[in-house]
Design a protein around this motif. Structure first.
Motif, PDB file in Angstrom:
ATOM      1  N   ILE A 232       0.856  -1.188   0.000  1.00 58.77           N
ATOM      2  CA  ILE A 232       0.000   0.000   0.000  1.00 58.77           C
ATOM      3  C   ILE A 232       0.895   1.242   0.000  1.00 58.77           C
ATOM      4  N   TRP A 233       0.371   2.325  -0.527  1.00 60.83           N
ATOM      5  CA  TRP A 233       1.120   3.577  -0.589  1.00 60.83           C
ATOM      6  C   TRP A 233       0.600   4.487   0.520  1.00 60.83           C
ATOM      7  N   ASP A 234       1.244   4.455   1.670  1.00 60.02           N
ATOM      8  CA  ASP A 234       0.732   5.154   2.839  1.00 60.02           C
ATOM      9  C   ASP A 234       1.640   6.268   3.344  1.00 60.02           C
ATOM     10  N   THR A 235       2.666   6.624   2.568  1.00 58.25           N
ATOM     11  CA  THR A 235       3.536   7.732   2.962  1.00 58.25           C
ATOM     12  C   THR A 235       3.737   8.662   1.767  1.00 58.25           C
ATOM     13  N   PRO A 236       4.051   9.940   2.013  1.00 58.08           N
ATOM     14  CA  PRO A 236       4.309  10.868   0.903  1.00 58.08           C
ATOM     15  C   PRO A 236       5.421  10.387  -0.022  1.00 58.08           C
ATOM     16  N   LYS A 237       6.448   9.746   0.536  1.00 56.34           N
ATOM     17  CA  LYS A 237       7.559   9.256  -0.283  1.00 56.34           C
ATOM     18  C   LYS A 237       7.096   8.165  -1.244  1.00 56.34           C
ATOM     19  N   LYS A 238       6.299   7.220  -0.741  1.00 56.60           N
ATOM     20  CA  LYS A 238       5.798   6.134  -1.590  1.00 56.60           C
ATOM     21  C   LYS A 238       4.884   6.681  -2.692  1.00 56.60           C
ATOM     22  N   LYS A 239       4.092   7.698  -2.363  1.00 58.88           N
ATOM     23  CA  LYS A 239       3.183   8.276  -3.359  1.00 58.88           C
ATOM     24  C   LYS A 239       3.969   8.976  -4.472  1.00 58.88           C
ATOM     25  N   ALA A 240       5.000   9.711  -4.098  1.00 60.69           N
ATOM     26  CA  ALA A 240       5.830  10.390  -5.101  1.00 60.69           C
ATOM     27  C   ALA A 240       6.540   9.375  -5.983  1.00 60.69           C
ATOM     28  N   GLU A 241       7.052   8.298  -5.373  1.00 60.70           N
ATOM     29  CA  GLU A 241       7.713   7.240  -6.154  1.00 60.70           C
ATOM     30  C   GLU A 241       6.730   6.535  -7.074  1.00 60.70           C
ATOM     31  N   ALA A 242       5.476   6.417  -6.640  1.00 60.35           N
ATOM     32  CA  ALA A 242       4.450   5.762  -7.459  1.00 60.35           C
ATOM     33  C   ALA A 242       4.168   6.560  -8.730  1.00 60.35           C
ATOM     34  N   ILE A 243       4.179   7.885  -8.628  1.00 56.46           N
ATOM     35  CA  ILE A 243       3.961   8.724  -9.814  1.00 56.46           C
ATOM     36  C   ILE A 243       5.072   8.483 -10.833  1.00 56.46           C
ATOM     37  N   ALA A 244       6.300   8.451 -10.362  1.00 48.76           N
ATOM     38  CA  ALA A 244       7.444   8.255 -11.264  1.00 48.76           C
ATOM     39  C   ALA A 244       7.428   6.860 -11.887  1.00 48.76           C
ATOM     40  N   ALA A 245       6.887   5.881 -11.149  1.00 45.57           N
ATOM     41  CA  ALA A 245       6.886   4.498 -11.637  1.00 45.57           C
ATOM     42  C   ALA A 245       5.678   4.170 -12.507  1.00 45.57           C
ATOM     43  N   LEU A 246       4.748   5.112 -12.634  1.00 44.96           N
ATOM     44  CA  LEU A 246       3.519   4.851 -13.379  1.00 44.96           C
ATOM     45  C   LEU A 246       3.773   5.046 -14.882  1.00 44.96           C
ATOM     46  N   ARG A 247       4.350   4.030 -15.503  1.00 41.33           N
ATOM     47  CA  ARG A 247       4.713   4.099 -16.922  1.00 41.33           C
ATOM     48  C   ARG A 247       4.056   2.965 -17.698  1.00 41.33           C
ATOM     49  N   GLN A 248       3.652   3.291 -18.927  1.00 36.26           N
ATOM     50  CA  GLN A 248       2.988   2.291 -19.762  1.00 36.26           C
ATOM     51  C   GLN A 248       3.984   1.267 -20.311  1.00 36.26           C
ATOM     52  N   ARG A 249       5.172   1.719 -20.671  1.00 35.82           N
ATOM     53  CA  ARG A 249       6.155   0.807 -21.242  1.00 35.82           C
ATOM     54  C   ARG A 249       6.619  -0.197 -20.178  1.00 35.82           C
ATOM     55  N   GLY A 250       6.481  -1.466 -20.495  1.00 32.91           N
ATOM     56  CA  GLY A 250       6.884  -2.515 -19.572  1.00 32.91           C
ATOM     57  C   GLY A 250       5.878  -2.815 -18.484  1.00 32.91           C
ATOM     58  N   TYR A 251       4.686  -2.231 -18.575  1.00 36.59           N
ATOM     59  CA  TYR A 251       3.667  -2.463 -17.544  1.00 36.59           C
ATOM     60  C   TYR A 251       3.017  -3.834 -17.725  1.00 36.59           C
ATOM     61  N   HIS A 252       2.985  -4.617 -16.666  1.00 36.24           N
ATOM     62  CA  HIS A 252       2.335  -5.924 -16.667  1.00 36.24           C
ATOM     63  C   HIS A 252       1.470  -6.020 -15.410  1.00 36.24           C
ATOM     64  N   PRO A 253       0.155  -6.061 -15.561  1.00 37.40           N
ATOM     65  CA  PRO A 253      -0.717  -6.111 -14.376  1.00 37.40           C
ATOM     66  C   PRO A 253      -0.576  -7.422 -13.612  1.00 37.40           C
ATOM     67  N   GLN A 254      -0.699  -7.344 -12.331  1.00 32.69           N
ATOM     68  CA  GLN A 254      -0.702  -8.541 -11.502  1.00 32.69           C
ATOM     69  C   GLN A 254      -2.134  -9.059 -11.369  1.00 32.69           C
ATOM     70  N   PRO A 255      -2.311 -10.344 -11.088  1.00 24.56           N
ATOM     71  CA  PRO A 255      -3.672 -10.879 -10.929  1.00 24.56           C
ATOM     72  C   PRO A 255      -4.388 -10.239  -9.747  1.00 24.56           C
ATOM     73  N   LEU A 256      -5.697 -10.331  -9.778  1.00 22.98           N
ATOM     74  CA  LEU A 256      -6.519  -9.743  -8.727  1.00 22.98           C
ATOM     75  C   LEU A 256      -6.567 -10.658  -7.512  1.00 22.98           C
ATOM     76  N   ARG A 257      -6.757 -10.048  -6.360  1.00 24.84           N
ATOM     77  CA  ARG A 257      -6.972 -10.838  -5.137  1.00 24.84           C
ATOM     78  C   ARG A 257      -8.476 -11.031  -4.961  1.00 24.84           C
ATOM     79  N   ARG A 258      -8.938 -12.268  -4.999  1.00 22.24           N
ATOM     80  CA  ARG A 258     -10.369 -12.563  -4.959  1.00 22.24           C
ATOM     81  C   ARG A 258     -10.853 -12.671  -3.507  1.00 22.24           C
ATOM     82  N   ILE A 259     -11.890 -11.891  -3.181  1.00 21.20           N
ATOM     83  CA  ILE A 259     -12.568 -11.989  -1.894  1.00 21.20           C
ATOM     84  C   ILE A 259     -14.070 -12.065  -2.155  1.00 21.20           C
ATOM     85  N   TYR A 260     -14.827 -12.403  -1.136  1.00 19.88           N
ATOM     86  CA  TYR A 260     -16.272 -12.532  -1.285  1.00 19.88           C
ATOM     87  C   TYR A 260     -16.974 -11.712  -0.209  1.00 19.88           C
ATOM     88  N   ILE A 261     -18.059 -11.037  -0.623  1.00 17.54           N
ATOM     89  CA  ILE A 261     -18.875 -10.286   0.321  1.00 17.54           C
ATOM     90  C   ILE A 261     -20.312 -10.784   0.205  1.00 17.54           C
TER      91      ILE A 261
END
Length: 567
Positions: A84-113
């Motif tokens: 999770i991104w819970d600090t200002p540093k992690k959020k800033a790093e997340a912006i820089a890492a948000l790139r389309q080139r080389g992006y591969h989504p991870q599978p979803l975590r399945r839960i039930y409600i």
């Protein structure tokens, strides 16, 4: 990120989360979204594609996307990577890492409600990086979706709600000449069954990214399962994809169904939809059975969907029907919309569960848990003929709490229990009352919220063609927001602040709403002599409030305007 950097290319480095100029970032995003709307209205789809590419590769949009996924309710729920991104540093790093080139989504975590019928609803929880990427592309897709959407679709759309759907329902059936028959439609497993092929062919967005999300699969019990159809419930972009799949039904009905029947009677075919729940009116039962229903089934089949045989029924208005937790029925020609019996039963069961789980809890703590539940339910139903139901619900809750109090003191008399738990106040003789300790450590009195205290207020229906991304509708939405705020709160100081600031946060220049939340900010700190007068207060978004405090190291703040000039 300075004002000049806010619209720069995505490879620029973000210096710090609290250095971002949110006003400029939101303005850059909004300007491109407005251009996308105009290009869509003109049918220039190549230009739409180019503008979407520009938006999804801009630093401003990436910052706004990360801001969204780190401030919503699911920001503390991790995906399969447990990040999770819970600090200002992690959020800033997340912006820089948000790139389309080389992006591969991870599978979803399945839960039930749990669902209301006792079954379980599957939810797919993406990891933070996938949520941010979906939020980024949603910024470019939503303006298109809003421009081409059905006018009377109200679910999971900005500036629309279930209250609009019920207001449309009231306007449609209140007249004496209103249609008498209703097709209640329910789609079987809508989110899980949408055809991927249809989505690839018709959704105007980057097909490579769309395919990656739809084919990402999900993890359950440490096993990877593929996804061959449907959109995951839980993904940020899923609701918009589902809405766009169902958009066009209203136009198809208008095109195929004649205005009058073969007998010369008006057809009166109208659609009201909230997500995958919809109803279609008609003047006769035969019209709905022989013409409308086959058309809807063919429309759904093309998209890989089917109607639920058990829940798709044709009903007369005098028999009534349930829609969005409310019952719509005519009694001797008079239309009444009120909370449905099923909804009331479900609500009281929720209250009963809270009370049972708190048999030994302090009275104040029990009231603190009950009040949000009662208030939320009553506020949802306040736009209809609900006063009688509110009174009955309050009585049912009183009986429940009376039994709760008697159980705690089996050797005490009724008068003693009444005086301890239900004292007389300035407004009521029986008011369930307790004490809590607030954030300052002080003990204060707390009273049970009464549903009957909520005033019945008719909701003003949104105009069908209104588009929140189109600058031409800006004044219209400002007016609606102001009216909503002034009706929904009794705190005079809060209303005055919001009104004085024109409903906007002075740091980022974006709207302050119930959904975004707000903080009251003291320009000069109280510890340094600042007062609680309106001149020393300002309403800010929570993130903007934190940003302003992160810049401040002085005894007295320089003020909002100076902070904006220095940003």
């Amino acid at each position: 990120m300075t004002a000049e950097q806010a619209g720069a290319a995505s490879h620029e480095i973000v210096a710090g989360w609290h250095d971002i100029d949110w006003r400029t970032a939101h303005q850059n995003v909004r300007r491109l979204q407005s251009r996308i709307v105009k290009a869509t209205q003109e049918g220039k789809w190549n230009k739409v594609k180019a503008l979407q590419h520009l938006l999804t590769h801009s630093l401003s949009a990436k910052a706004v996307a990360v801001k969204r996924v780190t401030e919503n309710q699911g920001s503390v729920t991790p995906g399969v990577d447990k990040i999770i991104w819970d600090t200002p540093k992690k959020k800033a790093e997340a912006i820089a890492a948000l790139r389309q080139r080389g992006y591969h989504p991870q599978p979803l975590r399945r839960i039930y409600i749990p669902k209301s019928n006792g079954k379980m609803r599957p939810l797919g929880i993406p990891c933070m990086s996938c949520r941010a990427m979906q939020a980024l592309y949603l910024l470019a897709l939503d303006p298109v979706a809003e421009t081409i959407a059905d006018p009377h679709s109200y679910g999971f759309r900005p500036k629309r709600s279930g209250a609009d759907a019920m207001a449309k329902c009231f306007g449609l059936f209140v007249r004496k000449s209103a249609p008498a028959w209703i097709l209640e439609g329910d789609i079987k497993g809508c989110f899980d069954a949408i055809s991927h092929e249809w989505l690839f062919a018709h959704i105007p967005m980057d097909k490579t990214m769309l395919k990656k999300w739809l084919k990402a699969g999900y993890m359950e019990q440490h096993t990877l399962y593929p996804t061959e159809e449907g959109t995951p419930q839980g993904g940020i972009i899923s609701a918009v994809l589902a809405n766009m799949t169902l958009d066009g039904l209203e136009r198809a009905l208008r095109k195929a169904i004649r205005p009058t029947t073969r007998k010369g009677k008006k057809a009166q075919v109208h659609l009201i939809r909230y997500a995958d729940d919809f109803l279609i009116s008609g003047s006769t039962k035969d019209l709905l059975e022989q013409e409308v229903k086959p058309l809807v089934e063919a429309f759904m089949k093309e998209r890989g969907l089917t109607l639920s045989p058990e829940k798709t029924v044709i009903t007369h208005i005098d028999e009534g029907f349930d829609f969005l937790g409310q019952n719509v029925r005519k009694y001797s020609g008079t239309l009444l919309i009120k909370p449905s019996s099923k909804n009331v039963k479900s609500f009281l069961e929720k209250v009963r569960t809270i009370v049972k789980k708190n048999k030994q809890a302090k009275t104040g703590n029990l009231i603190r848990q009950l009040n949000p539940v009662i208030r939320g339910w009553a506020m949802y139903h306040r736009h209809q003929a609900s006063k009688e139901t509110f009174t009955k619900v309050d009585h049912a809750i009183f009986l429940l709490l009376w039994s709760w109090a008697k159980r705690r003191h089996p050797n005490k008399g009724k008068r003693w229990i009444k005086e301890k738990y239900f004292p007389t106040t300035e407004t009521r003789k029986w008011m369930f009352t307790g004490e809590i300790v607030d954030k300052k450590g002080e003990t204060r009195e707390i009273r049970l919220y009464q549903a009957a205290m909520v005033h019945i207020q008719r909701h003003t229906l949104i105009k069908g063609e209104a588009n929140p991304y189109d600058p031409r509708w800006e004044e219209y939405f400002d007016q609606r927001l102001g009216e909503k705020w002034m009706r929904s709160t009794n705190r005079k100081k809060l209303r005055a602040l919001w009104w004085y600031q024109d409903g906007k946060c002075p740091v980022c220049d974006q709207k302050i709403t119930k959904e975004t939340g707000w903080n009251i900010h003291h320009i000069t700190y109280r510890v340094y002599g600042g007062t609680d007068t309106l001149a020393n207060l300002s309403l800010l978004h929570p993130n903007c409030h934190r940003q302003l405090h992160s810049r401040d190291g002085k005894e007295t703040e320089p003020g909002i305007e100076k902070c904006l000039e220095e940003a």
